[in-house]
Design a protein around this motif. Sequence first.
Motif, PDB file in Angstrom:
ATOM      1  N   ASP A   4       0.814  -1.223   0.000  1.00  0.00           N
ATOM      2  CA  ASP A   4       0.000   0.000   0.000  1.00  0.00           C
ATOM      3  C   ASP A   4       0.845   1.269   0.000  1.00  0.00           C
ATOM      4  O   ASP A   4       0.314   2.380  -0.011  1.00  0.00           O
ATOM      5  N   MET A   5       2.149   1.138   0.009  1.00  0.00           N
ATOM      6  CA  MET A   5       3.042   2.291   0.110  1.00  0.00           C
ATOM      7  C   MET A   5       3.151   3.012  -1.233  1.00  0.00           C
ATOM      8  O   MET A   5       3.360   2.368  -2.265  1.00  0.00           O
ATOM      9  N   PRO A   6       3.018   4.356  -1.257  1.00  0.00           N
ATOM     10  CA  PRO A   6       3.208   5.101  -2.508  1.00  0.00           C
ATOM     11  C   PRO A   6       4.604   4.881  -3.069  1.00  0.00           C
ATOM     12  O   PRO A   6       5.549   4.574  -2.330  1.00  0.00           O
ATOM     13  N   HIS A   7       4.740   5.083  -4.370  1.00  0.00           N
ATOM     14  CA  HIS A   7       6.001   4.783  -5.033  1.00  0.00           C
ATOM     15  C   HIS A   7       7.161   5.595  -4.457  1.00  0.00           C
ATOM     16  O   HIS A   7       8.267   5.059  -4.258  1.00  0.00           O
ATOM     17  N   VAL A   8       6.948   6.862  -4.200  1.00  0.00           N
ATOM     18  CA  VAL A   8       8.037   7.723  -3.727  1.00  0.00           C
ATOM     19  C   VAL A   8       8.611   7.177  -2.420  1.00  0.00           C
ATOM     20  O   VAL A   8       9.834   7.058  -2.250  1.00  0.00           O
ATOM     21  N   GLU A   9       7.743   6.826  -1.493  1.00  0.00           N
ATOM     22  CA  GLU A   9       8.201   6.300  -0.208  1.00  0.00           C
ATOM     23  C   GLU A   9       8.804   4.910  -0.371  1.00  0.00           C
ATOM     24  O   GLU A   9       9.798   4.563   0.277  1.00  0.00           O
ATOM     25  N   PHE A  10       8.201   4.109  -1.255  1.00  0.00           N
ATOM     26  CA  PHE A  10       8.700   2.753  -1.524  1.00  0.00           C
ATOM     27  C   PHE A  10      10.132   2.815  -2.055  1.00  0.00           C
ATOM     28  O   PHE A  10      11.023   2.107  -1.579  1.00  0.00           O
ATOM     29  N   LEU A  11      10.381   3.697  -3.021  1.00  0.00           N
ATOM     30  CA  LEU A  11      11.720   3.843  -3.596  1.00  0.00           C
ATOM     31  C   LEU A  11      12.700   4.393  -2.570  1.00  0.00           C
ATOM     32  O   LEU A  11      13.854   3.956  -2.490  1.00  0.00           O
ATOM     33  N   LYS A  12      12.243   5.334  -1.741  1.00  0.00           N
ATOM     34  CA  LYS A  12      13.110   5.941  -0.737  1.00  0.00           C
ATOM     35  C   LYS A  12      13.600   4.902   0.272  1.00  0.00           C
ATOM     36  O   LYS A  12      14.786   4.873   0.636  1.00  0.00           O
ATOM     37  N   GLN A  13      12.677   4.055   0.723  1.00  0.00           N
ATOM     38  CA  GLN A  13      13.044   3.025   1.705  1.00  0.00           C
ATOM     39  C   GLN A  13      14.107   2.078   1.150  1.00  0.00           C
ATOM     40  O   GLN A  13      15.086   1.755   1.807  1.00  0.00           O
ATOM     41  N   LEU A  14      13.920   1.632  -0.090  1.00  0.00           N
ATOM     42  CA  LEU A  14      14.836   0.649  -0.667  1.00  0.00           C
ATOM     43  C   LEU A  14      16.172   1.263  -1.065  1.00  0.00           C
ATOM     44  O   LEU A  14      17.212   0.605  -1.002  1.00  0.00           O
ATOM     45  N   SER A  15      16.143   2.519  -1.470  1.00  0.00           N
ATOM     46  CA  SER A  15      17.381   3.171  -1.922  1.00  0.00           C
ATOM     47  C   SER A  15      18.358   3.420  -0.792  1.00  0.00           C
ATOM     48  O   SER A  15      19.541   3.693  -1.035  1.00  0.00           O
ATOM     49  N   THR A  16      17.889   3.353   0.460  1.00  0.00           N
ATOM     50  CA  THR A  16      18.791   3.596   1.598  1.00  0.00           C
ATOM     51  C   THR A  16      19.761   2.441   1.821  1.00  0.00           C
ATOM     52  O   THR A  16      20.763   2.606   2.514  1.00  0.00           O
ATOM     53  N   VAL A  17      19.438   1.263   1.250  1.00  0.00           N
ATOM     54  CA  VAL A  17      20.306   0.091   1.448  1.00  0.00           C
ATOM     55  C   VAL A  17      21.556   0.262   0.599  1.00  0.00           C
ATOM     56  O   VAL A  17      21.480   0.376  -0.622  1.00  0.00           O
ATOM     57  N   LYS A  18      22.699   0.269   1.228  1.00  0.00           N
ATOM     58  CA  LYS A  18      23.964   0.492   0.531  1.00  0.00           C
ATOM     59  C   LYS A  18      24.241  -0.641  -0.463  1.00  0.00           C
ATOM     60  O   LYS A  18      24.185  -1.818  -0.120  1.00  0.00           O
ATOM     61  N   GLY A  19      24.509  -0.275  -1.703  1.00  0.00           N
ATOM     62  CA  GLY A  19      24.860  -1.249  -2.738  1.00  0.00           C
ATOM     63  C   GLY A  19      23.685  -1.902  -3.416  1.00  0.00           C
ATOM     64  O   GLY A  19      23.849  -2.554  -4.455  1.00  0.00           O
ATOM     65  N   LEU A  20      22.473  -1.743  -2.870  1.00  0.00           N
ATOM     66  CA  LEU A  20      21.304  -2.408  -3.442  1.00  0.00           C
ATOM     67  C   LEU A  20      20.911  -1.845  -4.810  1.00  0.00           C
ATOM     68  O   LEU A  20      20.662  -2.620  -5.744  1.00  0.00           O
ATOM     69  N   PRO A  21      20.841  -0.510  -4.996  1.00  0.00           N
ATOM     70  CA  PRO A  21      20.463   0.009  -6.317  1.00  0.00           C
ATOM     71  C   PRO A  21      21.413  -0.454  -7.425  1.00  0.00           C
ATOM     72  O   PRO A  21      20.968  -0.808  -8.519  1.00  0.00           O
ATOM     73  N   GLN A  22      22.705  -0.463  -7.146  1.00  0.00           N
ATOM     74  CA  GLN A  22      23.676  -0.850  -8.162  1.00  0.00           C
ATOM     75  C   GLN A  22      23.537  -2.338  -8.528  1.00  0.00           C
ATOM     76  O   GLN A  22      23.623  -2.713  -9.703  1.00  0.00           O
ATOM     77  N   LEU A  23      23.320  -3.173  -7.522  1.00  0.00           N
ATOM     78  CA  LEU A  23      23.183  -4.604  -7.778  1.00  0.00           C
ATOM     79  C   LEU A  23      21.940  -4.904  -8.606  1.00  0.00           C
ATOM     80  O   LEU A  23      21.978  -5.695  -9.555  1.00  0.00           O
ATOM     81  N   ALA A  24      20.814  -4.277  -8.267  1.00  0.00           N
ATOM     82  CA  ALA A  24      19.575  -4.493  -9.011  1.00  0.00           C
ATOM     83  C   ALA A  24      19.697  -3.991 -10.445  1.00  0.00           C
ATOM     84  O   ALA A  24      19.232  -4.638 -11.392  1.00  0.00           O
ATOM     85  N   GLU A  25      20.344  -2.833 -10.612  1.00  0.00           N
ATOM     86  CA  GLU A  25      20.517  -2.262 -11.947  1.00  0.00           C
ATOM     87  C   GLU A  25      21.372  -3.168 -12.822  1.00  0.00           C
ATOM     88  O   GLU A  25      21.088  -3.358 -14.019  1.00  0.00           O
ATOM     89  N   LYS A  26      22.393  -3.757 -12.268  1.00  0.00           N
ATOM     90  CA  LYS A  26      23.333  -4.571 -13.043  1.00  0.00           C
ATOM     91  C   LYS A  26      22.695  -5.859 -13.551  1.00  0.00           C
ATOM     92  O   LYS A  26      22.910  -6.249 -14.716  1.00  0.00           O
ATOM     93  N   HIS A  27      21.893  -6.525 -12.726  1.00  0.00           N
ATOM     94  CA  HIS A  27      21.426  -7.869 -13.074  1.00  0.00           C
ATOM     95  C   HIS A  27      19.975  -7.927 -13.554  1.00  0.00           C
ATOM     96  O   HIS A  27      19.593  -8.913 -14.198  1.00  0.00           O
ATOM     97  N   LEU A  28      19.162  -6.915 -13.262  1.00  0.00           N
ATOM     98  CA  LEU A  28      17.758  -6.939 -13.692  1.00  0.00           C
ATOM     99  C   LEU A  28      17.450  -5.899 -14.764  1.00  0.00           C
ATOM    100  O   LEU A  28      16.411  -5.975 -15.414  1.00  0.00           O
TER     101      LEU A  28
END
Length: 499
Positions: A424-448
Motif C-alpha cells: 500500500d506504500m506510494p512509489h516515492v516512499e517505496f523507492l526511498k526506503q529501498l534506496s537507503t540500502v547500501k549497494g542495493l540500487p547498483q546490484l539491481a541495476e546490473k542484473h535486472l
Amino acid sequence: MIRPRTLAELKASGYRSRTVKDEMRENVLRRLREGGPLFPTIVGYEHTVEPQIVNALLSRHDFILLGLRGQAKTRLLRSLAQFLDEWIPEVDGCPLHSDPLRPLTHHARQQVEVHGDATPIRWIHRDERYQEKLATPDVTIADLIGDIDPIKAAAMRLEYSDERVIHYGIIPRTNRGIFAVNELPDLQPRIQVGLLNLLEEKDFQIRGFPVRIPLDVAMVFSANPEDYTNRGNIITPLRDRINSQIVTHYPMSREHGVAITEQESWTTRDAGIEVRVPRFMRELIEEVAIQARKSEYVDQNSGVSARLPIALIENVVSNAERRGLRTGEKRVTVRVCDLAHAVSGVSGKVELVLEGEQEGAMNVARALLGRGVKALFAQRFPDAYKPRKNRRAAEGETEPLASSEYRPILEWFSSGNHVEISDDMPHVEFLKQLSTVKGLPQLAEKHLEPGDAEEAAVAMELVLEGLHQNSILSRERTDGAVTSYKDMLKSMLSGLGDD
C-alpha cells in the motif's frame, strides 16, 4: 463474390464436391505452400505438436490429443475450422447439410426431384461446420447420434424404419464438418461403442431399424492420460479406430510460458490507472508455475495448468490497481509484495499429494511463490554462497556473501539497519526506503536492468526477497501488509533473547 443460388447456377460455376477430409487436406497443402504460421494463437508447439497435427490432416486421419489440463487441447481442436472452405453450398432446409450434387436425406432428394435445376441453394460458413461436445456421464446415444421420434411417426403415419421419423443428434447435424469430443474417457463405454461405425464405416443406425445414412464427418477428440483421470478410459476398439494419437505438453521454455501468459491474461484495465509489469516480474510469475511442476507437494500426474500464471498475473495486476486507487497514483508498477495478496491464484490451481494436504493449500502456494523467487534469483544473480578463500576451503566449509557484490548489503543490515515496505506504500516512499540500502540500487541495476525508477524499486525489492529465500536476510510480515527485511543473525539472536 456473388454465390450461386440454384442448383443450375452451382453446376455452371464449376463447383466440385469433396469430402471434408479432402477439403481440409487441400487447404492445408495450400497454407503450407504460402508459408506463415498455421496456428498463430498457439505458442510453443511449432516443432512438436503442430507437425503431428498437420501430418494427421494430410493423412486424412481422425485423431486424438492427449495431454494434461491447460495444454491448449480445446483451442487446437477449434482452430481446425480454419482449414475448411470459407463457404460451401447445401440444399436449403436440409438438417444434415446435404451436398446439392449428392443429396443425402429424403428431404434433399425430394427437393432435387421436385425443383430440379431450380433447387434452392443455401451457403453455410465454416464456423457453422465445427461442433463439439463435452463428454459427461449423462450423454446419451440420442444426444450424439439421434433417436426415433414416435410422435413424428404417428403424425406422418410412417414406419419407424423411415428416416423421416429420426430426430437427429449433434453428430449427423455436423455432416460435412468437424465434430470434436472433449474429455473422451468420461464418455460411458456403451456410448463410446456407438462411435465405432462413425469412425470406420462412416454411417450410423438408429435402434436397430434398417436406417443407414452415410455421413461425411471428421472426428477429433481430446483426453487426459489414463493415469490422471480415474473417471473412465477409452475402450480398446475405439482407440484402435482413432488413426493418430498426438501428445501435447506444457511450455518447454520460460520464454514460451511468458508469451502464453502475456497473450491470454487480462492486464490492460479500464480503471484509469496504468499498471505496468516489468519483464523480470513476468519471468518470476512464470517461474512459479515451473516450480509447481517440479514440487513434491503437487500431484504431477494431474499437472499444473497454464491457467495458473494467467490467474496469478491478473491477481497481481489487480492488487497494483487497488494500490493506485488508494494512493491516487495514475501509473503503478507491480511489486513482489503484491504476490502475497495474489496467492489465491495459485492455491486453487494445483492438486496436492498427501504431504501437500498436510501442509495446507495456502502454505504450499506461498512456498511455490518463494521457490519461484529463489529460482529466478539464482538465474539472474551470482551464487549467494562462495567457498572460503583460506585453508578451510578444502574442508568443504562455505561462507555466505563472500562475493564483493553482496557484501555492502550484508554490512548495511548487520549494522542494525532494516527496511520496511508494503503493497500500500506510494512509489516515492517505496523507492526511498529501498534506496537507503547500501549497494542495493547498483546490484539491481546490473542484473535486472530496470527500465526506469519505478521498475528499479521493484528490482531492489526482488533482490531483498531473493536474499531472504536464500536464508541470508530475515523477513517478517506484520498485520499482513508491512514487510520488514533484517539481518538474519540479529533476528535469530533477538529471538533467543525473547525466549
